[in-house]
Write a protein that holds these residues in place. Structure first.
Motif, PDB file in Angstrom:
ATOM      1  N   ARG A  54     -16.361  -9.087 -21.950  1.00 26.78           N
ATOM      2  CA  ARG A  54     -15.269  -8.711 -21.038  1.00 26.78           C
ATOM      3  C   ARG A  54     -13.902  -9.001 -21.667  1.00 26.78           C
ATOM      4  O   ARG A  54     -12.985  -8.184 -21.572  1.00 26.78           O
ATOM      5  CB  ARG A  54     -15.393  -9.457 -19.693  1.00 26.78           C
ATOM      6  CG  ARG A  54     -16.493  -8.928 -18.805  1.00 26.78           C
ATOM      7  CD  ARG A  54     -16.381  -9.434 -17.367  1.00 26.78           C
ATOM      8  NE  ARG A  54     -16.610 -10.867 -17.218  1.00 26.78           N
ATOM      9  CZ  ARG A  54     -17.814 -11.441 -17.204  1.00 26.78           C
ATOM     10  NH1 ARG A  54     -18.916 -10.719 -17.361  1.00 26.78           N
ATOM     11  NH2 ARG A  54     -17.937 -12.743 -17.029  1.00 26.78           N
ATOM     12  N   GLN A  58     -11.137  -6.156 -22.509  1.00 25.30           N
ATOM     13  CA  GLN A  58      -9.750  -6.176 -22.024  1.00 25.30           C
ATOM     14  C   GLN A  58      -8.772  -6.037 -23.184  1.00 25.30           C
ATOM     15  O   GLN A  58      -7.803  -5.295 -23.106  1.00 25.30           O
ATOM     16  CB  GLN A  58      -9.468  -7.476 -21.263  1.00 25.30           C
ATOM     17  CG  GLN A  58     -10.147  -7.526 -19.895  1.00 25.30           C
ATOM     18  CD  GLN A  58      -9.790  -8.821 -19.175  1.00 25.30           C
ATOM     19  OE1 GLN A  58     -10.519  -9.812 -19.278  1.00 25.30           O
ATOM     20  NE2 GLN A  58      -8.672  -8.828 -18.466  1.00 25.30           N
ATOM     21  N   THR A  62      -6.467  -2.640 -23.650  1.00 30.31           N
ATOM     22  CA  THR A  62      -5.008  -2.833 -23.656  1.00 30.31           C
ATOM     23  C   THR A  62      -4.412  -2.286 -24.958  1.00 30.31           C
ATOM     24  O   THR A  62      -3.413  -1.567 -24.938  1.00 30.31           O
ATOM     25  CB  THR A  62      -4.681  -4.339 -23.497  1.00 30.31           C
ATOM     26  OG1 THR A  62      -5.295  -4.800 -22.281  1.00 30.31           O
ATOM     27  CG2 THR A  62      -3.179  -4.566 -23.427  1.00 30.31           C
ATOM     28  N   VAL A  69      -5.333  -3.175 -16.859  1.00 31.40           N
ATOM     29  CA  VAL A  69      -6.628  -3.654 -17.369  1.00 31.40           C
ATOM     30  C   VAL A  69      -6.978  -4.969 -16.673  1.00 31.40           C
ATOM     31  O   VAL A  69      -6.176  -5.903 -16.671  1.00 31.40           O
ATOM     32  CB  VAL A  69      -6.583  -3.826 -18.900  1.00 31.40           C
ATOM     33  CG1 VAL A  69      -7.866  -4.474 -19.404  1.00 31.40           C
ATOM     34  CG2 VAL A  69      -6.349  -2.472 -19.574  1.00 31.40           C
ATOM     35  N   SER A  71     -10.302  -7.783 -15.386  1.00 28.23           N
ATOM     36  CA  SER A  71     -11.688  -8.239 -15.324  1.00 28.23           C
ATOM     37  C   SER A  71     -11.939  -8.645 -13.880  1.00 28.23           C
ATOM     38  O   SER A  71     -11.173  -9.425 -13.303  1.00 28.23           O
ATOM     39  CB  SER A  71     -11.851  -9.424 -16.270  1.00 28.23           C
ATOM     40  OG  SER A  71     -13.150  -9.944 -16.194  1.00 28.23           O
ATOM     41  N   VAL A 244     -14.954  -4.580 -16.023  1.00 23.79           N
ATOM     42  CA  VAL A 244     -13.623  -4.417 -16.617  1.00 23.79           C
ATOM     43  C   VAL A 244     -13.172  -2.994 -16.318  1.00 23.79           C
ATOM     44  O   VAL A 244     -13.934  -2.044 -16.520  1.00 23.79           O
ATOM     45  CB  VAL A 244     -13.646  -4.679 -18.133  1.00 23.79           C
ATOM     46  CG1 VAL A 244     -12.277  -4.375 -18.756  1.00 23.79           C
ATOM     47  CG2 VAL A 244     -14.040  -6.128 -18.416  1.00 23.79           C
ATOM     48  N   GLY A 246      -9.664  -0.159 -16.458  1.00 24.78           N
ATOM     49  CA  GLY A 246      -8.368   0.142 -17.072  1.00 24.78           C
ATOM     50  C   GLY A 246      -8.006   1.580 -16.763  1.00 24.78           C
ATOM     51  O   GLY A 246      -8.896   2.424 -16.623  1.00 24.78           O
TER      52      GLY A 246
END
Lengths: 442, 442
Positions: A54, A58, A62, A69, A71, A244, A246
């Protein structure tokens, strides 16, 4: 002269930087796949490795320009593998290639041993009289074969999902199944089994196909057979998993987003390359590639779900948390072989859009399907809850169950050209649905 | 009515018995192969299983009509496998698919751990300065690829045979190699390594190709890497192995016999199907098939050798014991794929006979070779000692090193039609050389 040289050097530099950037862009999918498998490794639901994955996710999302983004943790009942060992002790000593199934009961450290009762099919086991397996070890065989659409996994997978609990109700002390797989290597296939409320969990393992062949031959010879089974893994409550997410925010952020899913967790025997680092690689690279001609109208949200393998917990957690409206959902979770077919649940309800999707894929040799959509475990809960439009890009599953849930699910099994074909197909679809201003009704 | 029925029943019985007998005859090779792999299992040199295999072999050869069937014991220095485990402990935890090499040094129960030094080739290891590996674990990579004649095994096999002793002389605490194999499965390839007199034995293991790929990727990234290695097996002196021999006596028993060899022992990870139950199956079935038109002039002797895998001890023991003259020797020890080429060491010295052999195989698509003969580990000592004529029937080795010395060496890997092609080719050659009255000079 100096200026000329400098200009020439600069132009080389610019060219090489541009080429490098393009290469880097072209490698988004491969880099995610190679990174997850080689830098993180196996990512068992609820484990320290899944948590590391995770953090990795991230950081990577990013860096790739995703925003928001996050978790999103959730609790699970997990399974922590122990020592997996099995041997024939009669009619001859032979060490079997075995794996525990997820949620198997724990054996004593020295294992259990019992006479083997052979069942050629799950139906044969169902027909066994109550109590007839008291103290014995049931062996369940089956005849799963390869198919392009992977349709054998539904029916034959029941041997793994339901076989152990059925054997338990007949009194079995343990159960061993032929792996739910289509290869011929000494690599057993793991996966979860279920013991419903009220059924006593028993130790449950799967042996490789060559081992199952041997057991079937011995059963055919009529010789008494005994198995020793040691599976010291444990079902473990209160572990932490997480999703996760995003976004690539669209030019009209007020429109509901397109959700594209994969899962970040994997079984622990291999490194989860085809199941499902490849899926995360494909959806993420495609979401970026779809922006190449300019920002899309709608936001694309990637969901790298946790704990898919042991109960689809990530998809449920996402649907519970994200009650905001979504426009459409898709998932990639069937390996990294080429997309060969497209399905939607809006062929008729939104014919113009569906035709545009099919027409954009047709030059790639991807055919229109006519079956129901499947969505994918990680997006199904939100699809059901919000009655979402779905596009399925069906990958060729002919060899998927050679590798699925085995030690052999490793990076070398992915063909970069096939991975790139997936990214191309996905990006074509995302470009169309991401620029659709109207409601996409299923 | 009763008589009629009875006659009909009898004729059915006779027919079915005849068919059965024919099937049995056609199945000599498959029955030996299936029996050794499914009734005996792995047959490690010096083990109880190898002793069981000798009893099985004597019983089977006698039942097939061989005479003078004998088990001829000899002492060996063997290797008894223990617990084989290896893990990356940095840059991330990862359990490797590993096997001990035969004659590996024994690690403590808790294993050893060290920094990894990566060598792309054996030559790179040779170039490492003395002492540069003190306390470290050497990893030796290589680039063996598939070839029809298996010629990669000579040079690349040196990584396994000599790599560990070279690493030891540079101070290494242990060594891990990329398996000497051409597959992409998580099944490591075992095999013996050698520590010459005066070189300190160190723990030595092989990891599967996908694991080696991962190690190479990490090495390429420049990240420090550590391996924990636990190999508790032991080199064990004074074990008992043995050969089994049997004759199909010729019509002129005064003529020196034709010797046909295979080996009965196998590595322990699989069931020794292609290496070398198939060889024993082929030579034995062919020796019988060659008698179909009538008894041959010369005696055919089968040698099912012991302890080939760990040093070729069976072949040496045979040559030492059997000083009586032989006419010619052949061996089958390269799997069960089709014969594609024939070689002899008497193309020129005995052209007429050699041409007859080549001409009899030509309709099967088997081509004439021009290379030197190899004989085979189990017949080489007697070939060298007695300067014997040799016929090599070269099998297609393209996929041999996918399976060789791995857990995947199991019955399902043999195609019955390819096995039958071997028996046919062998029986054609045996018929010709077995009926040759003159001296067969190499």
């Amino acid at each position: 002269m100096r200026n000329k040289l400098c200009a020439a050097a600069l132009s080389v530099l610019v060219l090489s930087t541009a080429t490098h950037a393009q290469e880097m862009k072209g490698d988004v999918a491969w880099d995610i796949l190679a990174g997850l498998t080689s830098e993180v490794g196996p990512r068992m639901a609820g484990s320290e490795a899944e948590a590391r994955a995770r953090v990795w996710a991230q950081t990577r999302l990013t860096a790739l320009g995703f925003t928001g983004v996050a978790s999103e943790p959730f609790p699970i009942r997990g399974y922590v593998r122990g020592r997996d060992e099995a041997s024939l002790t009669a009619p001859m000593p032979f060490r079997l290639a075995v794996t525990a199934l997820g949620y198997s009961e724990t054996t004593p450290d020295k294992g259990i041993e019992g006479d083997v009762v052979y069942f050629a099919t799950l139906d044969a086991l169902k027909a066994a009289p109550a109590g007839s397996l008291n103290g014995k070890i049931a062996f369940i065989d089956h005849a799963m074969k390869r198919s392009q659409d992977g349709s054998g996994y539904g029916p034959y997978g029941q041997v793994r999902r339901a076989g152990p609990s059925i054997a338990s109700t007949k009194g079995a002390a343990g159960v061993v199944i032929r792996s739910i797989g289509t290869d011929s290597h000494r690599n057993p296939h793991t996966g979860v089994t279920n013991f419903p409320e009220g059924v006593k969990p028993i130790p449950a393992g799967a042996v490789s196909n060559p081992d199952a062949d041997l057991i079937a031959r011995i059963a055919g010879s009529g010789k008494p057979m005994r198995i020793s089974l040691t599976l010291t893994g444990k079902t473990t409550p209160n572990m932490t998993s997480g999703n996760v997410i995003g976004d690539l925010v669209g030019s009209d952020p007020s429109l509901p987003p397109i959700l594209v899913g994969c899962h970040l967790d994997s079984w622990d025997l291999g490194t989860g390359a085809i199941d499902d680092a490849a899926g995360c690689a494909i959806i993420t690279a495609a979401a970026l590639k779809a922006q190449e001609g300019g920002k899309l109208l709608r936001t694309i949200r990637v969901l790298w779900a946790g704990s898919e393998e042991i109960g689809g917990f990530g998809g449920k957690a996402y649907a519970d948390k994200h009650t905001e409206p979504h426009a459409l959902a898709m998932e990639s979770d069937f390996g990294a072989a080429k997309v060969w077919r497209v399905n939607t649940n809006f062929w008729t309800s939104n014919k113009v859009l569906a035709d545009r999707i099919a027409d954009s894929l047709s030059p790639m040799g991807i055919v229109r399907g006519s079956g129901p959509v499947e969505g994918g475990t990680d997006v199904e809960p939100v699809i059901e809850k919000q009655k979402l439009a779905v596009v399925d890009l069906n990958q060729d599953g002919t060899h998927y169950f050679d590798l699925h849930h085995t030690p052999d699910d490793t990076l070398d099994k992915v063909d970069p050209a096939e991975l790139a074909q997936n990214v191309e197909a996905w990006s074509r679809v995302l470009k169309i649905v991401g620029n659709e201003p109207g409601v996409i009704a299923p």
